[in-house]
Design a protein around this motif. Structure first.
Motif, PDB file in Angstrom:
ATOM      1  N   ALA A 192       8.847 -21.830   4.050  1.00 48.85           N
ATOM      2  CA  ALA A 192      10.176 -22.236   3.596  1.00 48.85           C
ATOM      3  C   ALA A 192      11.210 -21.182   3.961  1.00 48.85           C
ATOM      4  CB  ALA A 192      10.153 -22.459   2.083  1.00 48.85           C
ATOM      5  N   ASN A 232      14.420 -21.655   6.610  1.00 53.35           N
ATOM      6  CA  ASN A 232      15.790 -21.346   6.190  1.00 53.35           C
ATOM      7  C   ASN A 232      16.426 -20.315   7.116  1.00 53.35           C
ATOM      8  OD1 ASN A 232      15.582 -23.084   4.036  1.00 53.35           O
ATOM      9  ND2 ASN A 232      15.261 -21.493   2.505  1.00 53.35           N
ATOM     10  N   PHE A 244      15.165 -25.253   2.097  1.00 57.98           N
ATOM     11  CA  PHE A 244      13.850 -25.139   1.469  1.00 57.98           C
ATOM     12  C   PHE A 244      13.871 -24.097   0.361  1.00 57.98           C
ATOM     13  CE2 PHE A 244      12.904 -27.023   5.539  1.00 57.98           C
ATOM     14  CZ  PHE A 244      11.835 -27.865   5.287  1.00 57.98           C
ATOM     15  N   PHE A 277      11.021 -29.958  -0.763  1.00 58.81           N
ATOM     16  CA  PHE A 277      12.297 -30.182  -0.087  1.00 58.81           C
ATOM     17  C   PHE A 277      12.620 -31.674  -0.024  1.00 58.81           C
ATOM     18  CE2 PHE A 277      14.327 -31.083   4.094  1.00 58.81           C
ATOM     19  CZ  PHE A 277      15.579 -30.529   3.838  1.00 58.81           C
TER      20      PHE A 277
END
Length: 324
Positions: free
Chosen positions: A66, A70, A164, A176
């Motif tokens: 995650a 990002n 995320f 998500f």
């Protein structure tokens, strides 16, 4: 539909798999960002040799998929955010024509936040573990609740939901997607091959660790969204905890009727799982083999769930569970 698309690939020590993944992206897109989570196998230089922008995550913070996604999105944003972002794991190659097909789908339907497709294993016959992964990915097409990390996302939707959750170490894609749906956007799976995945699972220990990671995801995402992974958590508790406790108690006190009942429930669950797999298209012998592992998976799943709750109780960082 017209619109700009860029890709974010993430990885850690993927070796040749990464080169294959990045090449399939550069064949279809002009903008690709690779985010590396502490590789020691030359992945960073290999990506740069392909002319791809690389983001190296700081090892002072726990690595998560995650967090990596990002970071890739943020890198794209700095140089002009595209309308859509294709996320892909570094052990997956994107199928020719997928980018165009996904983009076209956004133009056909209103309210789409995510478009995904089928992830296929490159070598499903190499091991029973690869076969399990291959069948796991091949889910029905249409409107769905969630998908894996390979997906095309509207950039404005990604921004609106905050991307995320970087603390979620497994099933971060489910988490998500849950927020995307709750924000009023739809998720579609096209009946098309999207990526080809190289699970490279040849050992029981790899499969076990992957199942531990799944259990961690059940618990953590279920903690954040109590209405999600409900059936998965119930099955793990029943077959991974309560029935084993019944068996142990029956053995200790000599109550063999309870023992027989518990074992019968395991047998019934195994047969129902095998029948379900056959209905979904697996031939009988493979369905029986896969059912063994699906039944057994409740034990490593339980370990993963317990690990999450222990980490939360201690206030410890949620660190990734690797199986490769």
């Amino acid at each position: 539909m017209t619109g700009t698309v860029a890709a974010v690939a993430i990885g850690r020590n993927e070796g040749e798999r990464l080169i294959r993944s990045l090449t399939t992206l550069t064949d279809q897109l002009d903008r690709v960002v690779y985010v590396d989570s502490g590789s020691s196998d030359g992945s960073v230089q290999a990506a740069r040799d392909l002319g791809i922008e690389v983001v190296e995550l700081d090892s002072a913070q726990p690595f998560t998929a995650a967090r990596a996604r990002n970071a890739g999105f943020a890198a794209l944003k700095k140089s002009g955010l595209p309308d859509f972002v294709q996320f892909v794991d570094g052990d997956c190659g994107v199928e020719p024509g997928w980018i165009a097909a996904a983009l076209a789908e956004f133009g056909k339907q209103e309210g789409l936040g995510i478009v995904t497709g089928w992830r296929l294993e490159i070598h499903p016959d190499a091991s029973i573990y690869n076969a399990l992964a291959d069948f796991e990915w091949h889910r029905p097409a249409g409107e769905i609740l969630a998908c894996g990390g390979d997906m095309m996302v509207r950039s404005d939707v990604f921004d609106a939901v905050g991307g995320f959750n970087p603390t979620v170490i497994a099933a971060e894609d489910d988490e998500f997607c849950t927020r995307v749906r709750k924000a009023g956007h739809r998720i579609i799976r096209l009946p098309l091959p999207m990526t080809r995945h190289d699970a490279a699972m040849t050992r029981f220990s790899q499969w076990w660790q992957r199942a531990v990671r799944s259990g961690h995801g059940f618990a953590q995402v279920g903690d954040l969204h109590p209405d999600y992974f409900v059936q998965e958590r119930r099955r793990v508790m029943l077959y991974g905890f309560f029935l084993p406790a019944m068996v142990l108690t029956a053995l200790l006190v000599g109550f063999y009727l309870v023992l027989i009942t518990a074992l019968a429930l395991y047998g019934l669950s195994y047969l129902r799982t095998a029948q379900g797999l056959q209905r979904e298209g697996l031939e009988r012998s493979m369905a029986l083999r896969q059912s063994v592992f699906l039944s057994l998976s409740k034990f490593p799943n339980l370990i993963g769930m317990a690990r999450y709750h222990l980490r939360k109780w201690r206030g410890s960082a949620m660190r990734i569970i690797e199986y490769k």
